[in-house]
Design an enzyme around this catalytic site. Structure first.
Site, PDB file in Angstrom:
ATOM      1  N   ILE A   7       3.196  -1.146   0.281  1.00 38.39           N
ATOM      2  CA  ILE A   7       3.941  -0.054   1.202  1.00 38.39           C
ATOM      3  C   ILE A   7       3.865  -0.263   2.662  1.00 38.39           C
ATOM      4  O   ILE A   7       2.637  -0.838   3.067  1.00 38.39           O
ATOM      5  CB  ILE A   7       3.739   1.266   0.565  1.00 38.39           C
ATOM      6  CG1 ILE A   7       2.177   1.902   1.222  1.00 38.39           C
ATOM      7  CG2 ILE A   7       4.020   1.615  -0.574  1.00 38.39           C
ATOM      8  CD1 ILE A   7       2.057   3.321   1.012  1.00 38.39           C
ATOM      9  N   SER A   8       4.566   0.214   3.495  1.00 40.74           N
ATOM     10  CA  SER A   8       4.322   0.264   4.832  1.00 40.74           C
ATOM     11  C   SER A   8       4.190  -1.205   5.544  1.00 40.74           C
ATOM     12  O   SER A   8       4.840  -2.021   5.124  1.00 40.74           O
ATOM     13  CB  SER A   8       3.350   1.226   5.237  1.00 40.74           C
ATOM     14  OG  SER A   8       3.544   1.483   6.706  1.00 40.74           O
TER      15      SER A   8
END
Length: 726
Positions: A327-328
């Protein structure tokens, strides 16, 4: 012609690739200070030589490889022995806080990093929709979710000792040799190697090995006062004694470290900001390396033993299903890895709210509800420095009076408004005119209105300012001694806002409690940004006074300086930015991106929406990318049920990352079609006021991704135009 990736798993356990990666032979020694409870294994690879197909470690791995077995009771891969209930409970304590052991640091790192990524309150879905006790099929069990297995940790480096990117492979005892699989879980944000542990959970539950890397960032700093540095296991050592074993040691700029510390005591250097390596340029490479390291690890654990007693390279990349995920920043790294994957190592991609840097060309148009959005496709540094200027003022608009943390910026936010007017950045005679002008300027810069209620909490938590400072230093390859735009990092005492000696126990635990970017660490001693140009001397940035305005406006002078580096096309900054652009070519791999529409940190108009258009324009009919935009989803699941008001407004995006992984896995294993690009319309939990913990979430709050979305929910791409419904 059918692209290669479309038929790879017609036979579920066997893939055909055009080329395979060969690992260079090298001797491997066991690190004696292995990372925790359980028994250490013997030297990987079995030693000796073989004329067959030996399992040689990758040539980018330097020094020693630490190998540790975990029994799944006292300690384990996923929960560090804490289990599902322990991860949701109070933090483990160190026997000696000033000198915690490697095993204690690992346990606390897993505890803190897991909780940073997901909401661990039962009301928010932990234990029912996701969590260690929820099995791979989504069934809620009575298990604590502990996963026995082996953990391999080593550095990847070029021999200089200045990179020392941490690589980690977790191989569960449940690894299915008949259906071998790997997922990557590159760390999010600026975190250390355990920063992707909540993503790795999906793989561990399925018996997959998990490939982790800190991607050249990390939570533990170089303390310039004591000249101590972190080692790979989080323990600390004198910089000179550590040598090339340091996970990070700052290098001087024009000024020596000693002279800098004499003039500016109590400062800290962090790897992402101060390594002078621009780590983001190598995030794709690092993720590919982590997967290669995981292949080595599974062969060391389960590879066939040759007639000469040497472990063989049994599980070659053509026999292992590999999904890049995270993620991110980790999600952006997974996408970069897929783009750079020239050997067919990765089979599929499933990421959440990725940081993807759009190139200047081709220009991608984004339309929402048939209307072109005000701005799209800007680089992280561009939109983050914009947020750093405007968000604090915009948060005080009267329309946002009920937003989480709305009252906390208070006068500081209004002072920022006045200073923005003085600097000609907004106009307005009254404070209400000024706050509205700032909010409208954010909309014009590409933020959706769904992000409005996040501006107060993110600005009070200094998110945009810290990211702007960290990336300005990173892209410019600036030294800690350069104090770019008069910023530095320190940990002021609870009763003051000026740099103070870092408490020994706090420093010793930062490998576990930190996130690699200020504000970081456990209160009351938190590392924060320092404004070294403050009128009365160095002071916490948020509370400081700008010399040019003589106001406590959270350092508008510094914010303008950071922005000016871009506006004047500073050569060093622009060179670093130029190394981070993505190209959109996922090489025909089945891929899914999930992103929350309300994301105020990585706005959808600058990241996932235009990336979908870039991919389709580059790959055309070969593209297998599906983009899922989730209403009421934002960037920080860890804030839900912690910051008052988040639970009432926002749903957990972690649920949708798991579903994306399920879909990509099913596509690769069984040929199940990926769901088309679409908006998933969720229902917030609601509740009265802004309580920290909201009402119980229900499955109806987070509906599934539709196999066939309604026409009003479908996201489409025509040429270079992305069409998103309201």
């Amino acid at each position: 012609m059918q692209p290669i990736h479309a038929s790879r798993f017609a036979a579920p356990r066997l893939r055909r690739r055009l080329r395979q990666t060969a690992f260079a032979a090298a001797a491997v020694t066991l690190l004696t200070s292995a990372c925790g409870g359980g028994d250490s294994s013997s030297t990987p690879g079995g030693g000796g030589s073989s004329t067959q197909n030996p399992n040689n470690r990758p040539d980018f791995i330097v020094g020693t490889i630490a190998i540790q077995s975990y029994d799944g009771n006292s300690d384990d891969l996923l929960t560090a022995g804490l289990g599902k209930d322990g991860l949701a409970g109070t933090a483990p304590v160190f026997a000696n806080p000033n000198v915690p052991t490697a095993a204690e640091l690992r346990r606390n790192a897993i505890y803190n990093n897991y909780r940073a990524i997901v909401d661990v309150q039962a009301a928010g879905g932990y234990g029912s929709l996701y969590g260690p006790n929820v099995d791979a099929q989504g069934n809620v069990t009575g298990s604590q979710g502990k996963v026995p297995g082996v953990e391999y940790i080593a550095y990847a480096d070029d021999g200089t000792g200045t990179k020392n990117v941490t690589m980690m492979a977790q191989v569960p005892d449940s690894f299915d040799r008949n259906n071998p699989c790997i997922i990557s879980a590159t760390s999010s944000g600026s975190r250390g190697v355990y920063g992707g542990i909540a993503v790795g959970e999906w793989g561990l539950k399925r018996g997959c090995a998990v490939a982790y890397t800190d991607k050249g960032t990390g939570a533990a700093p170089h303390d310039l006062d004591t000249d101590t540095v972190p080692l790979i296991d989080g323990t600390r050592a004198d910089r000179r004694g550590a040598g090339k074993l340091a996970q990070f040691a700052a290098q001087p700029g024009a000024q020596s470290l000693a002279d800098f510390t004499t003039a500016n005591p109590h400062r800290l250097a962090f790897k992402h900001a101060h390594s002078q390596q621009n780590p983001e340029a190598d995030w794709g490479k690092n993720t590919l390396q982590a997967i290669q390291f995981a292949l080595f690890a599974i062969n060391d654990k389960f590879g066939t033993v040759g007639s000469d007693g040497v472990r063989q390279n049994t599980f070659t990349q053509d026999k292992v299903l590999i999904i890049a995920s995270a993620i991110s920043n980790g999600g952006g790294a997974a996408i970069a890895a897929a783009e750079q994957d020239t050997t067919g190592l990765i089979d599929g991609v499933a990421v959440g709210e990725p940081n993807v840097e759009m190139p200047p060309t081709p220009a991608i148009t984004v339309r929402r509800g048939g209307v072109q959005v005000a701005a799209s496709g800007k680089h992280l540094y561009d939109y983050t420095t914009t947020a750093n200027l405007l968000q604090l003022c915009a948060s005080q608009d009267t329309s946002l009076v009920n937003a989480p943390f709305a009252a906390l910026p208070g006068q500081t936010g209004l002072n920022r408004c006045a200073s923005l007017v003085d600097k000609g950045k907004i106009a307005g005679a009254s404070t209400s005119d000024q706050t509205l002008a700032a909010l409208n300027a954010l909309h014009a810069a590409g933020w959706e209105t769904e992000s409005d209620e996040l501006h107060a909490s993110l600005s009070f938590l200094e998110v945009a300012s810290s990211i702007s400072v960290t990336y300005a230093n990173s892209y410019s390859r600036a030294s800690v001694t350069d104090r770019l735009c008069s910023y530095s990092f320190a940990a002021p005492a609870p009763t003051t806002t000026v740099p103070t000696t870092v408490p020994a126990a706090f420093l010793a635990g930062l490998f576990s409690s930190g996130n690699g970017i200020p504000p970081t660490g456990t209160a009351p001693n938190q590392v924060t940004l320092m404004n070294d140009a403050n009128v009365a001397g160095a002071m916490r940035d948020y509370a400081s006074t700008s010399p040019s305005t003589n106001r406590t406006d959270a350092n508008i002078d510094g914010a303008l300086c950071l922005r000016n580096l871009l506006d004047t096309s500073n050569a060093a900054l622009m060179a670093g930015i130029g190394q981070t652009y993505r190209n959109g070519n996922l090489r025909g791999k089945p891929a899914m991106i999930v992103h929350g529409r309300s994301d105020a940190l990585l706005p959808v108009n600058h990241t996932s929406r235009p990336y979908l258009g870039l991919n389709k324009s580059v790959e055309g009919g070969v593209s297998k990318l599906s983009y899922i935009e989730v209403t009421n989803g934002q960037h920080f699941d860890g804030f839900i049920d912690v910051i008052g008001g988040y639970a009432a407004r926002y749903i957990p995006m972690h649920v949708y990352l798991n579903r994306a992984l399920d879909s990509v896995y099913a596509n690769l294993k069984n040929g199940t079609a990926l769901p088309p690009s679409q908006v998933v319309r969720t229902t917030p939990r609601g509740g009265t006021g802004n309580p920290a913990i909201g009402p119980q979430i229900l499955p109806s709050n987070v509906p599934p991704i539709a196999a066939t979305p309604a026409a009003g929910d479908a996201i489409t791409v025509t040429g270079t135009t992305v069409n998103v419904p309201n």
